[in-house]
Design a protein around this motif. Structure first.
Motif, PDB file in Angstrom:
ATOM      1  N   UNK A 289       2.725  -2.514 -16.678  1.00 51.78           N
ATOM      2  CA  UNK A 289       2.975  -3.173 -15.536  1.00 51.78           C
ATOM      3  C   UNK A 289       3.735  -2.825 -14.393  1.00 51.78           C
ATOM      4  N   UNK A 290       2.827  -1.224 -13.372  1.00 48.53           N
ATOM      5  CA  UNK A 290       2.703   0.165 -12.900  1.00 48.53           C
ATOM      6  C   UNK A 290       1.910   0.446 -12.283  1.00 48.53           C
ATOM      7  N   UNK A 291       2.285  -0.373 -10.584  1.00 46.54           N
ATOM      8  CA  UNK A 291       1.094  -0.034  -9.936  1.00 46.54           C
ATOM      9  C   UNK A 291       0.244   1.030  -9.229  1.00 46.54           C
ATOM     10  N   UNK A 292      -0.714   2.114  -9.205  1.00 49.78           N
ATOM     11  CA  UNK A 292      -0.793   3.452  -9.446  1.00 49.78           C
ATOM     12  C   UNK A 292      -2.313   2.574  -7.824  1.00 49.78           C
ATOM     13  N   UNK A 293      -2.522   3.773  -7.320  1.00 53.78           N
ATOM     14  CA  UNK A 293      -3.738   3.363  -6.457  1.00 53.78           C
ATOM     15  C   UNK A 293      -5.181   3.601  -7.189  1.00 53.78           C
ATOM     16  N   UNK A 294      -5.771   4.259  -8.415  1.00 50.69           N
ATOM     17  CA  UNK A 294      -6.800   4.325  -9.309  1.00 50.69           C
ATOM     18  C   UNK A 294      -5.813   3.126  -9.749  1.00 50.69           C
ATOM     19  N   UNK A 295      -5.004   2.298 -10.303  1.00 53.15           N
ATOM     20  CA  UNK A 295      -5.362   0.902 -10.905  1.00 53.15           C
ATOM     21  C   UNK A 295      -5.576  -0.097  -9.683  1.00 53.15           C
ATOM     22  N   UNK A 296      -5.394  -0.307  -8.899  1.00 54.28           N
ATOM     23  CA  UNK A 296      -5.605  -1.350  -7.621  1.00 54.28           C
ATOM     24  C   UNK A 296      -7.225  -1.190  -7.229  1.00 54.28           C
TER      25      UNK A 296
ATOM     26  N   UNK B  44       0.876  -1.483  -0.069  1.00 58.72           N
ATOM     27  CA  UNK B  44      -0.083   0.181  -0.037  1.00 58.72           C
ATOM     28  C   UNK B  44       0.924   1.324   0.361  1.00 58.72           C
ATOM     29  N   UNK B  45       2.139   1.129   0.905  1.00 56.37           N
ATOM     30  CA  UNK B  45       2.529   2.523   0.990  1.00 56.37           C
ATOM     31  C   UNK B  45       3.289   2.559  -0.475  1.00 56.37           C
ATOM     32  N   UNK B  46       3.906   1.393  -1.013  1.00 56.74           N
ATOM     33  CA  UNK B  46       4.592   1.649  -1.970  1.00 56.74           C
ATOM     34  C   UNK B  46       4.054   2.228  -3.060  1.00 56.74           C
ATOM     35  N   UNK B  47       2.969   1.599  -3.583  1.00 53.91           N
ATOM     36  CA  UNK B  47       1.657   1.901  -4.201  1.00 53.91           C
ATOM     37  C   UNK B  47       1.705   4.115  -4.221  1.00 53.91           C
ATOM     38  N   UNK B  48       1.890   3.869  -2.859  1.00 57.52           N
ATOM     39  CA  UNK B  48       1.045   5.431  -2.598  1.00 57.52           C
ATOM     40  C   UNK B  48       2.442   6.669  -3.258  1.00 57.52           C
ATOM     41  N   UNK B  49       3.229   5.770  -3.004  1.00 57.96           N
ATOM     42  CA  UNK B  49       4.665   6.973  -3.184  1.00 57.96           C
ATOM     43  C   UNK B  49       4.901   6.686  -4.792  1.00 57.96           C
TER      44      UNK B  49
ATOM     45  N   UNK C 227     -16.072  -3.736  -1.350  1.00 58.37           N
ATOM     46  CA  UNK C 227     -15.651  -3.409   0.257  1.00 58.37           C
ATOM     47  C   UNK C 227     -14.627  -2.885  -0.063  1.00 58.37           C
ATOM     48  N   UNK C 228     -13.603  -4.160  -0.721  1.00 61.51           N
ATOM     49  CA  UNK C 228     -12.154  -3.525  -0.529  1.00 61.51           C
ATOM     50  C   UNK C 228     -11.751  -2.333  -1.426  1.00 61.51           C
ATOM     51  N   UNK C 229     -11.872  -2.267  -2.982  1.00 64.43           N
ATOM     52  CA  UNK C 229     -12.201  -1.138  -3.663  1.00 64.43           C
ATOM     53  C   UNK C 229     -12.850  -0.256  -3.313  1.00 64.43           C
ATOM     54  N   UNK C 230     -14.149  -0.340  -1.808  1.00 67.76           N
ATOM     55  CA  UNK C 230     -14.226   1.240  -1.593  1.00 67.76           C
ATOM     56  C   UNK C 230     -13.858   1.794  -0.638  1.00 67.76           C
ATOM     57  N   UNK C 231     -13.129   0.763   0.433  1.00 71.14           N
ATOM     58  CA  UNK C 231     -12.006   0.964   1.435  1.00 71.14           C
ATOM     59  C   UNK C 231     -10.473   2.741   0.942  1.00 71.14           C
ATOM     60  N   UNK C 232     -10.000   1.822   0.059  1.00 66.10           N
ATOM     61  CA  UNK C 232      -9.243   1.985  -0.851  1.00 66.10           C
ATOM     62  C   UNK C 232      -9.115   3.612  -1.296  1.00 66.10           C
TER      63      UNK C 232
END
Length: 305
Positions: free
Chosen positions: A257-264, A83-88, A275-280
């Protein structure tokens, strides 16, 4: 004993108040239906439980706990949790795109506002800036593929000139291509508010600065930039909020190949993990609101507009 004039004035106040409420009611209704209620539903669903085939409307913090699982310490490789890596990573793209779009947007807006004297020519050049928006974002992103690909025009040009021995791999499906696409897509969101702020600057202030012996750079830094800060702030909010939640651009230009919060969030939604997507989404909203709050501490938009 009160005068008839005072009595009549006080009696008319409730009528004015009712009229004001009726005028504001349609906008309040739209705001309620299309903003507050959807946000409330997302927050509610983020507290639900779920399994492979159903949603369970029971209040639980399981989704938030699973998002931050393992974030209390570094991994064995010395990295942050997912999570922190994705947000960074998302914040990195956000900062780079914001800085580049601000530089380009301010330069273009400055040129249009202060170097183009004819209103007709200003309009023509401003319309030319909007030409890319006449097509969809996906088409504009795909147009970079034949240019930046391994066998694209840019690599063919570099190899032909002998500048490189083999095609450059990082031009496409990399951080570079993601940032390039973001800048291409969203610079206009920075140009418009800055240009609007610059057009409202009293030109006599520039003449006064020149008469006082200020150089061009001093006038730019001490007069134009402070008076354009409202446009800079509004453009920054536009760019930051769009980039933070974007998943299409990162997916296409990053080669998935690149992660982002929106992609998750998009992937979790595709797997019906609502529910997990809503929490994110709630966490992302909180982060974006904190960024906007920090920006608005620098400029009070209500006073400047």
């Amino acid at each position: 004993m009160s005068s008839p004039v005072a009595t009549g004035h006080s009696a008319s106040m409730p009528t004015h108040t009712v009229k004001a409420w009726w005028q504001a009611a349609p906008f309040a209704l739209v705001f309620l239906l299309f903003f507050l209620i959807p946000l409330a539903l997302i927050a509610m669903v983020s507290l639900w439980n779920f399994n492979e085939y159903e949603l369970i409307p029971a209040v639980t913090l399981r989704n938030y706990l699973s998002i931050f699982e393992g974030c209390s310490h570094l991994t064995d490789n010395g990295d942050f949790c997912v999570t922190l890596s994705t947000y960074l990573s998302t914040l990195k793209f956000c900062l780079l795109v914001w800085a580049i779009t601000l530089l380009i947007g301010f330069s273009v807006a400055y040129f249009l506002a202060f170097h183009i004297r004819s209103p007709g020519m200003q309009t023509i050049l401003f319309v030319l800036c909007t030409v890319p928006f006449w097509t969809s974002n996906v088409i504009r992103m795909i147009s970079w593929v034949p240019l930046l690909g391994r066998n694209g025009l840019v690599n063919d040009f570099l190899v032909t000139l002998g500048l490189v021995d083999k095609p450059v791999e990082w031009l496409l499906f990399s951080d570079f291509s993601v940032v390039l696409a973001f800048v291409h897509l969203y610079t206009m969101f920075m140009i418009v508010p800055i240009f609007n702020s610059m057009m409202r600057i009293d030109r006599s202030l520039l003449e006064a600065a020149s008469d006082s012996g200020a150089s061009g750079w001093q006038t730019l830094w001490n007069v134009i930039v402070p008076l354009s800060r409202t446009g800079i702030l509004i453009g920054s909010i536009f760019v930051i909020t769009i980039v933070m939640g974007d998943f299409v651009t990162i997916g296409v230009m990053g080669g998935q190949q690149i992660a982002s919060v929106g992609k998750i969030i998009q992937v979790q939604t595709s797997y019906l993990q609502f529910p997990l997507a809503a929490a994110n989404a709630v966490i992302l909203l909180a982060v974006v609101l904190m960024i906007i709050w920090g920006l608005t501490r620098l400029v009070d938009i209500r006073k400047e507009l």
